[in-house]
Design a protein around this motif. Structure first.
Motif, PDB file in Angstrom:
ATOM      1  N   MET A  61       3.438   8.890 -16.673  1.00 20.96           N
ATOM      2  CA  MET A  61       4.156   8.413 -15.517  1.00 20.96           C
ATOM      3  C   MET A  61       3.260   8.416 -14.280  1.00 20.96           C
ATOM      4  N   SER A  62       2.277   9.279 -14.245  1.00 22.42           N
ATOM      5  CA  SER A  62       1.418   9.343 -13.068  1.00 22.42           C
ATOM      6  C   SER A  62       0.499   8.135 -12.960  1.00 22.42           C
ATOM      7  N   SER A  63       0.257   7.443 -14.069  1.00 25.47           N
ATOM      8  CA  SER A  63      -0.624   6.288 -14.025  1.00 25.47           C
ATOM      9  C   SER A  63       0.134   4.982 -13.779  1.00 25.47           C
ATOM     10  N   SER A  64       1.456   5.054 -13.612  1.00 25.94           N
ATOM     11  CA  SER A  64       2.240   3.838 -13.425  1.00 25.94           C
ATOM     12  C   SER A  64       1.983   3.196 -12.067  1.00 25.94           C
ATOM     13  N   CYS A  65       1.454   3.921 -11.112  1.00 29.03           N
ATOM     14  CA  CYS A  65       1.162   3.383  -9.778  1.00 29.03           C
ATOM     15  C   CYS A  65      -0.324   3.100  -9.582  1.00 29.03           C
ATOM     16  N   ALA A  66      -1.102   3.246 -10.623  1.00 33.64           N
ATOM     17  CA  ALA A  66      -2.557   3.133 -10.495  1.00 33.64           C
ATOM     18  C   ALA A  66      -3.004   1.741 -10.067  1.00 33.64           C
ATOM     19  N   ALA A  67      -2.391   0.695 -10.600  1.00 29.43           N
ATOM     20  CA  ALA A  67      -2.795  -0.676 -10.252  1.00 29.43           C
ATOM     21  C   ALA A  67      -2.501  -0.979  -8.795  1.00 29.43           C
ATOM     22  N   VAL A  68      -1.346  -0.535  -8.329  1.00 24.28           N
ATOM     23  CA  VAL A  68      -0.979  -0.769  -6.927  1.00 24.28           C
ATOM     24  C   VAL A  68      -1.923   0.015  -6.010  1.00 24.28           C
ATOM     25  N   LYS A  69      -2.249   1.224  -6.412  1.00 28.63           N
ATOM     26  CA  LYS A  69      -3.138   2.067  -5.613  1.00 28.63           C
ATOM     27  C   LYS A  69      -4.527   1.449  -5.490  1.00 28.63           C
ATOM     28  N   LEU A  70      -5.067   0.963  -6.607  1.00 31.96           N
ATOM     29  CA  LEU A  70      -6.397   0.350  -6.576  1.00 31.96           C
ATOM     30  C   LEU A  70      -6.409  -0.915  -5.727  1.00 31.96           C
ATOM     31  N   ASN A  71      -5.358  -1.727  -5.833  1.00 33.14           N
ATOM     32  CA  ASN A  71      -5.275  -2.934  -5.021  1.00 33.14           C
ATOM     33  C   ASN A  71      -5.147  -2.602  -3.540  1.00 33.14           C
ATOM     34  N   LEU A  72      -4.420  -1.543  -3.220  1.00 30.41           N
ATOM     35  CA  LEU A  72      -4.292  -1.110  -1.827  1.00 30.41           C
ATOM     36  C   LEU A  72      -5.637  -0.653  -1.275  1.00 30.41           C
ATOM     37  N   ILE A  73      -6.377   0.097  -2.046  1.00 30.97           N
ATOM     38  CA  ILE A  73      -7.692   0.577  -1.609  1.00 30.97           C
ATOM     39  C   ILE A  73      -8.630  -0.593  -1.349  1.00 30.97           C
ATOM     40  N   GLU A  74      -8.657  -1.553  -2.272  1.00 34.57           N
ATOM     41  CA  GLU A  74      -9.528  -2.724  -2.100  1.00 34.57           C
ATOM     42  C   GLU A  74      -9.112  -3.555  -0.884  1.00 34.57           C
ATOM     43  N   CYS A  75      -7.826  -3.694  -0.690  1.00 33.90           N
ATOM     44  CA  CYS A  75      -7.335  -4.471   0.443  1.00 33.90           C
ATOM     45  C   CYS A  75      -7.743  -3.826   1.768  1.00 33.90           C
ATOM     46  N   ILE A  76      -7.615  -2.517   1.852  1.00 31.70           N
ATOM     47  CA  ILE A  76      -7.975  -1.820   3.089  1.00 31.70           C
ATOM     48  C   ILE A  76      -9.482  -1.890   3.322  1.00 31.70           C
ATOM     49  N   LYS A  77     -10.266  -1.781   2.260  1.00 27.01           N
ATOM     50  CA  LYS A  77     -11.725  -1.879   2.411  1.00 27.01           C
ATOM     51  C   LYS A  77     -12.154  -3.239   2.944  1.00 27.01           C
TER      52      LYS A  77
END
Length: 93
Positions: A1-17
């Motif tokens: 369940m902890s990895s269910s948000c991983a894709a959104v998290k990675l996309n958020l990090i890239e977007c902010i960068k």
């Protein structure tokens, strides 16, 4: 369940960068994350990540699992919410 948000998290990090906020001198990642002037695409992803993490703590999803957050990697937008909003607007018209 902890990895269910991983894709959104990675996309958020890239977007902010890639955002205008990070191009300024003296701004850190955390400053940009909390900034009110963040790009619209990044704000959508930040909200999606918040909703995903919140759903992990919601007891209603204990048996069903965390809902899938379908993220368009190219456009950095949440497809599920956009489709739902468009369907609601079409139903009202």
């Amino acid at each position: 369940m902890s990895s269910s948000c991983a894709a959104v998290k990675l996309n958020l990090i890239e977007c902010i960068k890639k955002s205008e906020c990070m191009r300024g001198e003296g701004t850190t990642f955390h400053d940009c994350l909390r900034s009110k002037t963040l790009d619209d695409d990044c704000q959508v992803l930040r909200r999606a990540f918040y909703d995903c993490r919140r759903a992990q703590l919601d007891n209603r999803y204990r048996m069903r699992g965390n809902p899938a957050f379908d993220v368009d990697v190219d456009g950095d937008k949440l497809l599920e919410d956009e489709k739902r909003k468009q369907a609601q607007q079409q139903a009202l018209n």
